[in-house]
Write a protein that holds these residues in place. Sequence first.
Motif, mmCIF file in Angstrom:
data_model
loop_
_atom_site.group_PDB
_atom_site.id
_atom_site.type_symbol
_atom_site.label_atom_id
_atom_site.label_comp_id
_atom_site.label_asym_id
_atom_site.label_seq_id
_atom_site.Cartn_x
_atom_site.Cartn_y
_atom_site.Cartn_z
ATOM 1 N N ALA A 1 0.823 -1.214 0.000
ATOM 2 C CA ALA A 1 0.000 0.000 0.000
ATOM 3 C C ALA A 1 0.854 1.261 0.000
ATOM 4 C CB ALA A 1 -0.936 -0.004 1.208
ATOM 5 N N GLY A 2 1.995 1.218 0.669
ATOM 6 C CA GLY A 2 2.846 2.409 0.745
ATOM 7 C C GLY A 2 3.420 2.828 -0.598
ATOM 8 N N GLY A 3 3.386 1.960 -1.585
ATOM 9 C CA GLY A 3 3.890 2.322 -2.911
ATOM 10 C C GLY A 3 2.865 2.997 -3.783
ATOM 11 N N ALA A 4 1.614 3.092 -3.309
ATOM 12 C CA ALA A 4 0.558 3.718 -4.104
ATOM 13 C C ALA A 4 0.697 5.225 -4.074
ATOM 14 C CB ALA A 4 -0.815 3.308 -3.578
ATOM 15 N N ALA A 5 0.412 5.861 -5.205
ATOM 16 C CA ALA A 5 0.440 7.321 -5.236
ATOM 17 C C ALA A 5 -0.606 7.892 -4.303
ATOM 18 C CB ALA A 5 0.218 7.808 -6.665
ATOM 19 N N ASP A 6 -1.783 7.301 -4.318
ATOM 20 C CA ASP A 6 -2.874 7.750 -3.445
ATOM 21 C C ASP A 6 -3.485 6.497 -2.809
ATOM 22 O OD1 ASP A 6 -5.105 8.784 -2.204
ATOM 23 O OD2 ASP A 6 -5.647 10.109 -3.863
ATOM 24 N N PRO A 7 -2.972 6.066 -1.660
ATOM 25 C CA PRO A 7 -3.475 4.827 -1.048
ATOM 26 C C PRO A 7 -4.969 4.864 -0.763
ATOM 27 C CG PRO A 7 -1.435 5.539 0.000
ATOM 28 C CD PRO A 7 -1.865 6.658 -0.896
ATOM 29 N N ASP A 8 -5.513 6.035 -0.425
ATOM 30 C CA ASP A 8 -6.949 6.138 -0.158
ATOM 31 C C ASP A 8 -7.760 5.796 -1.404
ATOM 32 O OD1 ASP A 8 -7.193 7.366 2.684
ATOM 33 O OD2 ASP A 8 -5.662 8.579 1.703
ATOM 34 N N GLU A 9 -7.332 6.343 -2.562
ATOM 35 C CA GLU A 9 -8.046 6.055 -3.809
ATOM 36 C C GLU A 9 -7.883 4.594 -4.196
ATOM 37 O OE1 GLU A 9 -10.081 7.542 -5.812
ATOM 38 O OE2 GLU A 9 -10.139 9.476 -4.809
ATOM 39 N N ALA A 10 -6.680 4.054 -3.993
ATOM 40 C CA ALA A 10 -6.457 2.647 -4.324
ATOM 41 C C ALA A 10 -7.365 1.743 -3.476
ATOM 42 C CB ALA A 10 -4.991 2.285 -4.113
ATOM 43 N N LEU A 11 -7.425 2.032 -2.204
ATOM 44 C CA LEU A 11 -8.261 1.236 -1.301
ATOM 45 C C LEU A 11 -9.734 1.366 -1.672
ATOM 46 C CD1 LEU A 11 -8.642 -0.508 1.214
ATOM 47 C CD2 LEU A 11 -8.536 1.586 2.589
ATOM 48 N N ASP A 12 -10.141 2.581 -1.984
ATOM 49 C CA ASP A 12 -11.539 2.795 -2.374
ATOM 50 C C ASP A 12 -11.868 2.000 -3.630
ATOM 51 O OD1 ASP A 12 -14.098 4.428 -2.098
ATOM 52 O OD2 ASP A 12 -13.454 5.012 -4.109
ATOM 53 N N GLY A 13 -10.943 2.030 -4.629
ATOM 54 C CA GLY A 13 -11.184 1.292 -5.862
ATOM 55 C C GLY A 13 -11.216 -0.207 -5.636
ATOM 56 N N LEU A 14 -10.263 -0.704 -4.859
ATOM 57 C CA LEU A 14 -10.234 -2.144 -4.566
ATOM 58 C C LEU A 14 -11.519 -2.597 -3.876
ATOM 59 C CD1 LEU A 14 -6.545 -2.571 -3.343
ATOM 60 C CD2 LEU A 14 -7.584 -3.757 -5.286
ATOM 61 N N LEU A 15 -11.983 -1.801 -2.939
ATOM 62 C CA LEU A 15 -13.187 -2.192 -2.190
ATOM 63 C C LEU A 15 -14.419 -2.179 -3.084
ATOM 64 C CD1 LEU A 15 -14.242 -3.072 0.528
ATOM 65 C CD2 LEU A 15 -14.535 -0.653 1.137
ATOM 66 N N ARG A 16 -14.498 -1.174 -3.972
ATOM 67 C CA ARG A 16 -15.653 -1.118 -4.881
ATOM 68 C C ARG A 16 -15.673 -2.347 -5.785
ATOM 69 N NH1 ARG A 16 -15.894 3.195 -8.646
ATOM 70 N NH2 ARG A 16 -13.681 3.656 -8.378
ATOM 71 N N ILE A 17 -14.518 -2.727 -6.308
ATOM 72 C CA ILE A 17 -14.461 -3.889 -7.192
ATOM 73 C C ILE A 17 -14.754 -5.169 -6.407
ATOM 74 C CG2 ILE A 17 -13.002 -5.186 -8.791
ATOM 75 C CD1 ILE A 17 -11.343 -2.547 -9.083
ATOM 76 N N ALA A 18 -14.206 -5.248 -5.200
ATOM 77 C CA ALA A 18 -14.388 -6.451 -4.382
ATOM 78 C C ALA A 18 -15.848 -6.646 -3.993
ATOM 79 C CB ALA A 18 -13.511 -6.361 -3.140
ATOM 80 N N ARG A 19 -16.531 -5.576 -3.736
ATOM 81 C CA ARG A 19 -17.949 -5.696 -3.388
ATOM 82 C C ARG A 19 -18.748 -6.283 -4.554
ATOM 83 N NH1 ARG A 19 -18.286 0.307 -0.657
ATOM 84 N NH2 ARG A 19 -17.597 -0.275 1.464
ATOM 85 N N ARG A 20 -18.311 -5.993 -5.762
ATOM 86 C CA ARG A 20 -19.031 -6.524 -6.927
ATOM 87 C C ARG A 20 -18.515 -7.899 -7.328
ATOM 88 N NH1 ARG A 20 -19.775 -3.873 -13.013
ATOM 89 N NH2 ARG A 20 -21.083 -5.579 -13.783
ATOM 90 N N ALA A 21 -17.204 -8.095 -7.227
ATOM 91 C CA ALA A 21 -16.615 -9.370 -7.690
ATOM 92 C C ALA A 21 -15.554 -9.819 -6.701
ATOM 93 C CB ALA A 21 -16.026 -9.188 -9.089
ATOM 94 N N PRO A 22 -15.971 -10.301 -5.529
ATOM 95 C CA PRO A 22 -14.986 -10.667 -4.506
ATOM 96 C C PRO A 22 -14.041 -11.775 -4.939
ATOM 97 C CG PRO A 22 -17.196 -11.400 -3.907
ATOM 98 C CD PRO A 22 -17.363 -10.507 -5.086
ATOM 99 N N GLU A 23 -14.514 -12.720 -5.738
ATOM 100 C CA GLU A 23 -13.644 -13.833 -6.128
ATOM 101 C C GLU A 23 -12.488 -13.351 -7.002
ATOM 102 O OE1 GLU A 23 -15.964 -16.862 -7.915
ATOM 103 O OE2 GLU A 23 -17.142 -17.273 -6.099
#
Length: 1001
Positions: free
Chosen positions: A46-68
């Motif tokens: 996570a520390g390598g992300a330019a914007d960890p908050d945006e990365a986390l938000d994007g990952l969570l949105r995708i995971a909620r739709r397609a967790p597998e």
Amino acid sequence: MTTGSRATGLTGLARMGFSRLERADAEISELSQLAGLPREALLEHAGGAADPDEALDGLLRIARRAPEEVAATLADPRGRAVAWRLLGASRGFADFYLRRPGSFPALVDAGDVLPDDAALRGALLGAVGAEDGFAATADEAAWVALRVAYREQLARIAAYDLLSDDPVDAVRDVSAALADAAGAALEASLAVARARAATGAAGAGLFPRGEVAQTRLAVIGMGKAGARELNYVSDVDVIFVGGVADDAEITEARALDIAHRLAVQTMRGISEMEVEPPLWEVDANLRPEGKQGALVRSLASHLAYYDRWAHSWEFQALLKARPLAGDRDLGAAYVAGTQPKVWASAGRENFVDSVQGMRERVMEHIPPADVPYQLKLGPGGIRDVEFTVQLIQLVHGVADTTIRIAGTLDALDALVAEGYIGRQDAATFARDYRMLRLLEHRLQLIGLTRTHLMPRTDEGLRVLARASGLADTGEGVQRLWERIKREVRDVHVRLFYRPLLSAVAALPEDQRSLTADEAHARLAAIGLRDPGGALRHIRALTSGLSRKATIQRHLMPVMLRWFADGVDPDHGLVSYRRISERLGDTPWFLRMLRDSTGAAEGLTKMLSGSRYIGDLMEWIPESVAWLDDQERLRPRAGDVLRAEARAIQDRHAGLEEAMAAVRALRRREMLRTAMGAVLGAITIEELGDALTTITEVTIQATLRAVRRDVVPPEDDSLDFAIIGMGRFGGAELGFGSDADVLYVYRPEQVDPTRAHDLAARIVSELRRVSEDFRLPLDLDAELRPEGRSGPIVRSLDAYAEYYRRWSLSWEAQALLRARGVAGSAKLIGDFMAMADEIRYPERIDLASTREIKRIKARVENERMPQRIDRTRHLKLGPGGLSDVEWLVQLLQLEHGHARPELRTTSTIAGLTAAREAGLVSEADAEQLAAAWRLAARLRSANTLYSGNTSDVLPTDRRALDGIGRILEYPPYSANDVEEDWLRASRRSRKVFERLFYGDPA
């Protein structure tokens, strides 16, 4: 989680770069459950992300739709690293994977290598099921499949870019991969377009498959796509070329109709709204006639347009043309047909001006509020680099095929290798261009949108700093941006606007290079009197493989033209060779001539127009550097020169060593003044002041050195001074003027006989050590009492006694221009007080006035050289310097006691005072001053042109033309120079005779 451990967790998140800590903490817990990974593993990258908050938000949105899909990706360490980097830099990719979660697991294999052109085309053509140039299906689903596949490949490129150890260095390869991806997308879209054109019911405006197959369509990439230096999201500039297969049964007109349909559908497949958003805009407005022109033309039609109607900017655009998709043979024929026109375009009238003007118009159209943020179009931005490189390529590429390269960075490398751009400037351009492009890439990745504007918020700058790796903070990246702008703009202005480009572009194509067979005749044709000798000099300068010889080969055709514009090009070329050889491998010399705004032209103007400058420059070759800065051609202040002269005495204890340094100072400053005079940096009044100051400083330094060597400590109370006389005393020296002086001493506590001997030794040494075989300095003491018959040095009391008892009227007249220039200030003051009693008498008797007039007439008759035209003598001839000076001095003798304003040693100042006092009318004063100034200018110009001192205006037309050029007359103005002098002197003489001899008007 306990309160303490939670606090520690929040601290850790802050260190990783999260800013919304409470929200991030909750989202990480949720993502951990959806992905089935512990928090520690999840946050590993996570520390390598330019914007960890945006990365986390994007990952969570995708995971909620397609967790597998997310779980499968994040379970892999590589997948986690790519996901955090990609989604932390790009909200646009998060949106893509939210739409297409099935593409997300492919990130496990991304980032190791860049996909090459073959892999990209295979992936995109495979996505539409292309075979034999036709997609498997013609419906909108094919376009959707194309766009999804393109974004999957784009993610692989972005992953490689974001994970690179040196993203600045990777810019070139990443940009090339992006251009290849664009070409692959166009190829796939064209396959879908063929399927759509060949499908449908009869009468629906569609075409039989066989006719579509017989239609040739080449998609030519322009701009960054053509140069393989594309952005993540950029308009892709294209030109469509249509044709018919060799064995086709359809006509060319029918084929062009089909090609038009294919072009329209190809553009739709990339740019129109569909279920999956457009990729980028396909821009065909660079085609002939722009938006008003036909979308598709035949090759012959294209070439005819470029032959007859194309503008200069269109050839500049064609520099980067490259077959991008479609019929490769037709595309190659298009490039082969247009490239010769591209490289001949610099010969068009005002080509360089048109390119420069286009760059300026681009900046004028930027909204004012955006200018400070424009990475691409603004001053110091990407376009400054690209326009500079392209202009230099187009100008020099006519004769040099090695620099005909489309890519900016590759072209920079070639321009450096061939000597057209200096290594330092090119290194600055290349480094800053890569960083600008990297910043542009990171900004476009954020939303996968076309943008070239720097962030306007602190948070935006912070994210950009982390994404690019160019700085640690937002402030750091802002400072970097400001520095890059300054550096790029500085190099751009120096290279883009250098006159050498316009001069090279103006050369006929057959004169861009010098071949042995043609050179002799060409050199004779442009005005060199010794073409054979010139060829030898040129060969000596340009032979070899060194960088110095390479740059000389680039400079020589233009400099020869400039030399030829001078009066003596042969001598100019000889001097240039000698200076070049004296400077050897000095790196700044040729770089300055190539890059400066006017140094090369100024140098050729001086060397072909002034032997005086050429001879001195051979001894002081480093003076060429002054041409790059107008201020360095201005005379240096007297205080500065005096301080340098005093430092010489401190550094050099011996007389000979000190005088060598003093002579070097004088030569340098005389050369600086000469260069300033020839190049118009100083006025005639400034010239007189400068030459007088240089002479004063030289004499002062010489006197100090001689006195230290001649006068022992026990006789140090001896007072000694030098009085300036004539034009030196009047501070009106010109080039070649003698320094008229008087020598005076006062014994003080020294035995009078010894004082006289010491003073005589000082004078003898002064005259000896002041000699300079390179630049003579004649200390002329003939205006002393009794002239050549009198003692060369006298005590103050002896001067006073002589002037009171025996002086003649001409000797009092000579004192009118007396001024102390060196030595004892107290002695100078006492001498001048004594002189004032003599030169400003309460009343001058009629006999003295008559004597002055008689002597003036005798001087005109007896001192005039034999066998010359009196009207051409600038000093003694009618209306010349002597006439004006004697008239002013007569007025000073007659009225100086009553009118203190007349007490000046300057002729022009005295004439002005006489006019203001009503002794001379304004009209008469103007004519006298005009003649005096013109004579002074002609005298100096004659010395500068010929290198010899003469008071006679030459009769040789070439010499007159050379003098005229120095005085800023147009070329071939010998008659005008002559007529202007004869007219001015004739008018001056009439005024002189009326006022001096009392002749009637």
